[in-house]
Design a protein around this motif. Structure first.
Motif, PDB file in Angstrom:
ATOM      1  N   GLY A 155      -0.611  24.251  46.713  1.00  0.00           N
ATOM      2  CA  GLY A 155      -1.083  25.157  47.762  1.00  0.00           C
ATOM      3  C   GLY A 155      -1.256  24.487  49.114  1.00  0.00           C
ATOM      4  O   GLY A 155      -1.935  25.010  49.994  1.00  0.00           O
ATOM      5  N   VAL A 156      -0.633  23.315  49.269  1.00  0.00           N
ATOM      6  CA  VAL A 156      -0.746  22.593  50.543  1.00  0.00           C
ATOM      7  C   VAL A 156       0.535  22.804  51.352  1.00  0.00           C
ATOM      8  O   VAL A 156       1.628  22.444  50.893  1.00  0.00           O
ATOM      9  N   HIS A 157       0.410  23.419  52.507  1.00  0.00           N
ATOM     10  CA  HIS A 157       1.577  23.646  53.363  1.00  0.00           C
ATOM     11  C   HIS A 157       1.424  22.763  54.597  1.00  0.00           C
ATOM     12  O   HIS A 157       0.628  23.058  55.480  1.00  0.00           O
ATOM     13  N   LEU A 158       2.156  21.669  54.616  1.00  0.00           N
ATOM     14  CA  LEU A 158       2.034  20.728  55.736  1.00  0.00           C
ATOM     15  C   LEU A 158       2.783  21.256  56.956  1.00  0.00           C
ATOM     16  O   LEU A 158       3.888  21.788  56.828  1.00  0.00           O
ATOM     17  N   SER A 159       2.158  21.114  58.111  1.00  0.00           N
ATOM     18  CA  SER A 159       2.853  21.480  59.352  1.00  0.00           C
ATOM     19  C   SER A 159       3.321  20.206  60.029  1.00  0.00           C
ATOM     20  O   SER A 159       2.500  19.336  60.347  1.00  0.00           O
ATOM     21  N   VAL A 160       4.638  20.118  60.230  1.00  0.00           N
ATOM     22  CA  VAL A 160       5.165  18.945  60.931  1.00  0.00           C
ATOM     23  C   VAL A 160       5.121  19.251  62.424  1.00  0.00           C
ATOM     24  O   VAL A 160       5.921  20.036  62.926  1.00  0.00           O
ATOM     25  N   HIS A 161       4.178  18.626  63.120  1.00  0.00           N
ATOM     26  CA  HIS A 161       4.050  18.884  64.564  1.00  0.00           C
ATOM     27  C   HIS A 161       5.079  18.104  65.366  1.00  0.00           C
ATOM     28  O   HIS A 161       5.447  18.507  66.457  1.00  0.00           O
ATOM     29  N   HIS A 162       5.515  16.969  64.826  1.00  0.00           N
ATOM     30  CA  HIS A 162       6.479  16.133  65.561  1.00  0.00           C
ATOM     31  C   HIS A 162       7.616  15.733  64.617  1.00  0.00           C
ATOM     32  O   HIS A 162       7.596  14.638  64.044  1.00  0.00           O
ATOM     33  N   PRO A 163       8.596  16.631  64.435  1.00  0.00           N
ATOM     34  CA  PRO A 163       9.673  16.362  63.463  1.00  0.00           C
ATOM     35  C   PRO A 163      10.451  15.078  63.756  1.00  0.00           C
ATOM     36  O   PRO A 163      10.811  14.345  62.834  1.00  0.00           O
ATOM     37  N   LEU A 164      10.677  14.821  65.055  1.00  0.00           N
ATOM     38  CA  LEU A 164      11.445  13.622  65.402  1.00  0.00           C
ATOM     39  C   LEU A 164      10.693  12.360  64.961  1.00  0.00           C
ATOM     40  O   LEU A 164      11.278  11.409  64.431  1.00  0.00           O
ATOM     41  N   THR A 165       9.385  12.396  65.176  1.00  0.00           N
ATOM     42  CA  THR A 165       8.562  11.247  64.764  1.00  0.00           C
ATOM     43  C   THR A 165       8.670  11.047  63.251  1.00  0.00           C
ATOM     44  O   THR A 165       8.768   9.907  62.768  1.00  0.00           O
TER      45      THR A 165
END
Lengths: 269, 254
Positions: free
Chosen positions: B121-131
């Motif tokens: 149930g953990v949905h990670l948000s990638v704020h900086h995909p390039l990083t």
């Protein structure tokens, strides 16, 4: 029943134990055990205990240090899965199957070195790291801890023995099975989170593992729980361990019969 | 380059045929599950990246330590090192190719941990995909270079082998892959910063935070320097080891 059978089993058990002690001396020197293995295991205990600090629940640290210190002996005892498979790569497995005795007697004792090493490692973790994370020992609680750690190591060893018998024909799986088994115990048996954290079927599964009961007993000792309750959990742990030992004896018998029939017992890694 | 490709495909075939060498990948879902449960990640979203990234880094390090670290020594034991050295192909290229295959296989751990997180149930948000992408690539590169150093050291120092198994949790603890190194005593920090996992953990975690990853250039420089140092040491040691065993005639000595 042949009256010579018990004495034959005893002879095998005696020789098997001698192999275990010799293996312990071959695997470790006091330096590699102390500065290598023990440092690794103590680091693991600290690593998981410190995770408690992330969750703003400082009181969790005592829960975690007890669980992880006891887990150390369970990890070592589970190494019986790998060391039982060594017989195969050494080429001694066919000889053991051909010997006029039950295959299980050899395996029951030939990896006891992990019980010895695991018990000592766990006790060092409990008595050195425990106080650093708030555990307070008395003479009585320390004596009870020694007994419970030994029972945990033996019970988990029996569980590992049953797994070793199950993968006797698949030695390549020894590391996968051993690692998954101890991590499964770490997850389910109340080491990192209480058993009731998991869904009902997994809670039920945890009741079949000796670690669950012995850990509960050890926590009871340190929290001053009633003696009868502690004894009850410790006995439950012993019963589950004996159950796994019976499974191991039966499955080793099957493995030997199947090996003779199919000719599958040979050199292999 | 042919030698590199040959090493890569050889190791890929070996890994495929010996699933036991990939046993580390079987531990990743369980480590992830344990850490997610411990950090109560489904309710404390801020800690979820720690619980997902740590098992990935643990898998990378363990594979580098055991599967890649054992390459040369196992060849020596199996008697295949002598013919490999005798061929015109440079040994370093073959070994590099093989180590890259092991490191690439280790990256499966990232997908495993991510999937376990989703199931939890953990949905990670990638704020900086390039990083994140740069972080995974530089971490893989540094892991491969470190594995080359470990492989060479294990051949050079027979006495070091009993300690091989001990280089896991002390390193995880010191590098702050779950619990940031700020929690550790100050005197430990310089030691932590020598271990590349500490930079990798910080870099990868920053990809999941909304704030700008201001430390990114420094983290990349640190990882690049550690990778270069590992590779340089491995190259020098490899040359010395080969010279020595050729003179002593112990190349195939198992």
């Amino acid at each position: 029943m042949n009256p010579r059978l018990p004495s034959k089993a005893l002879t095998v058990l005696r020789h098997g134990s001698a192999i275990a002690v010799a293996d312990l001396a071959a695997v470790y020197t006091w330096k590699t055990w102390l500065f290598g293995w023990l440092v690794r295991m103590l680091s693991q205990v600290v690593f998981f205990t410190l995770v408690g600090r992330l969750t703003d629940a400082g009181h969790n640290e005592q829960f975690l240090v007890i669980g992880n210190a006891l887990m150390v002996c369970a990890i070592e005892a589970t190494m019986v899965v790998a060391s039982s498979a060594w017989e195969r790569s050494l080429g001694t497995m066919p000889l053991l199957v051909a010997a006029p005795t039950h295959l299980a007697w050899t395996f029951i004792v030939r990896s006891l070195q992990w019980v010895i090493s695991g018990t000592v490692s766990s006790l060092v973790a409990l008595f050195t790291l425990g106080p650093a994370f708030g555990l307070r020992w008395t003479l009585n609680s320390a004596a009870a801890a020694v007994l419970l750690v030994l029972l945990t190591a033996l019970g988990t060893y029996c569980f590992g023995l049953a797994l070793a018998a199950l993968v006797a024909d698949q030695p390549a799986l020894r590391n996968i099975v051993s690692n998954v088994a101890y991590l499964g115990m770490m997850a389910l048996c109340g080491v990192q989170v209480p058993v009731h954290y998991w869904p009902q079927p997994l809670q039920l599964l945890a009741q079949f593992l000796p670690l669950t009961h012995e850990l509960e007993a050890l926590r009871g000792v340190l929290q001053g729980a009633p003696v009868l309750r502690i004894l009850g959990r410790a006995v439950l742990g012993v019963i589950t361990g004996v159950g796994w030992l019976a499974v191991a004896v039966v499955v080793f018998g099957w493995a030997a019969r199947r090996g003779r029939r199919t000719g599958a017992i040979e050199f292999g890694t | 380059m042919r030698a590199f490709r040959a090493g890569l495909s050889l190791q890929a075939a070996l890994l495929w045929r010996s699933p036991g060498n990939l046993h580390v990948l079987a531990t990743v879902p369980l480590y992830t599950l344990i850490l997610l449960a411990m950090t109560d990640a489904s309710h404390q979203a801020g800690l979820a990246p720690n619980a997902i990234i740590a098992p990935t880094l643990m898998a990378l390090w363990t594979m580098a330590l055991f599967t890649a670290g054992d390459l040369i020594d196992r060849d020596r034991h199996d008697g295949t090192l002598e013919p490999t050295v005798a061929t015109p192909a440079p040994l370093a290229q073959v070994i590099t190719g093989r180590i890259c295959a092991v490191t690439a296989a280790s990256l499966i751990a990232f997908a495993e941990a991510w999937v376990v997180g989703l199931c939890f149930g953990v949905h990670l948000s990638v704020h900086h995909p390039l990083t994140l992408v740069v972080g995974i690539l530089t971490t893989s590169l540094t892991t491969a270079c470190t594995a080359a150093l470990i492989a060479t050291l294990l051949v050079l120092t027979r006495g070091g082998r009993p300690y091989q198994n001990s280089l896991s949790f002390p390193f995880y603890l010191l590098s702050g892959i779950v619990v940031p190194i700020e929690v550790l005593p100050h005197w430990v920090h310089p030691i932590s910063r020598i271990i590349y996992l500490s930079w990798s953990a910080d870099l990868l975690r920053s990809a999941f935070r909304p704030e700008e990853p201001r430390q990114l250039p420094m983290q990349l420089i640190a990882l690049g320097l550690l990778a270069a140092a590992g590779l340089a040491c491995a190259s020098v040691l490899m040359r010395r080891v080969l010279d020595r065993v050729r003179i002593l005639g112990t190349l195939g000595h198992a």
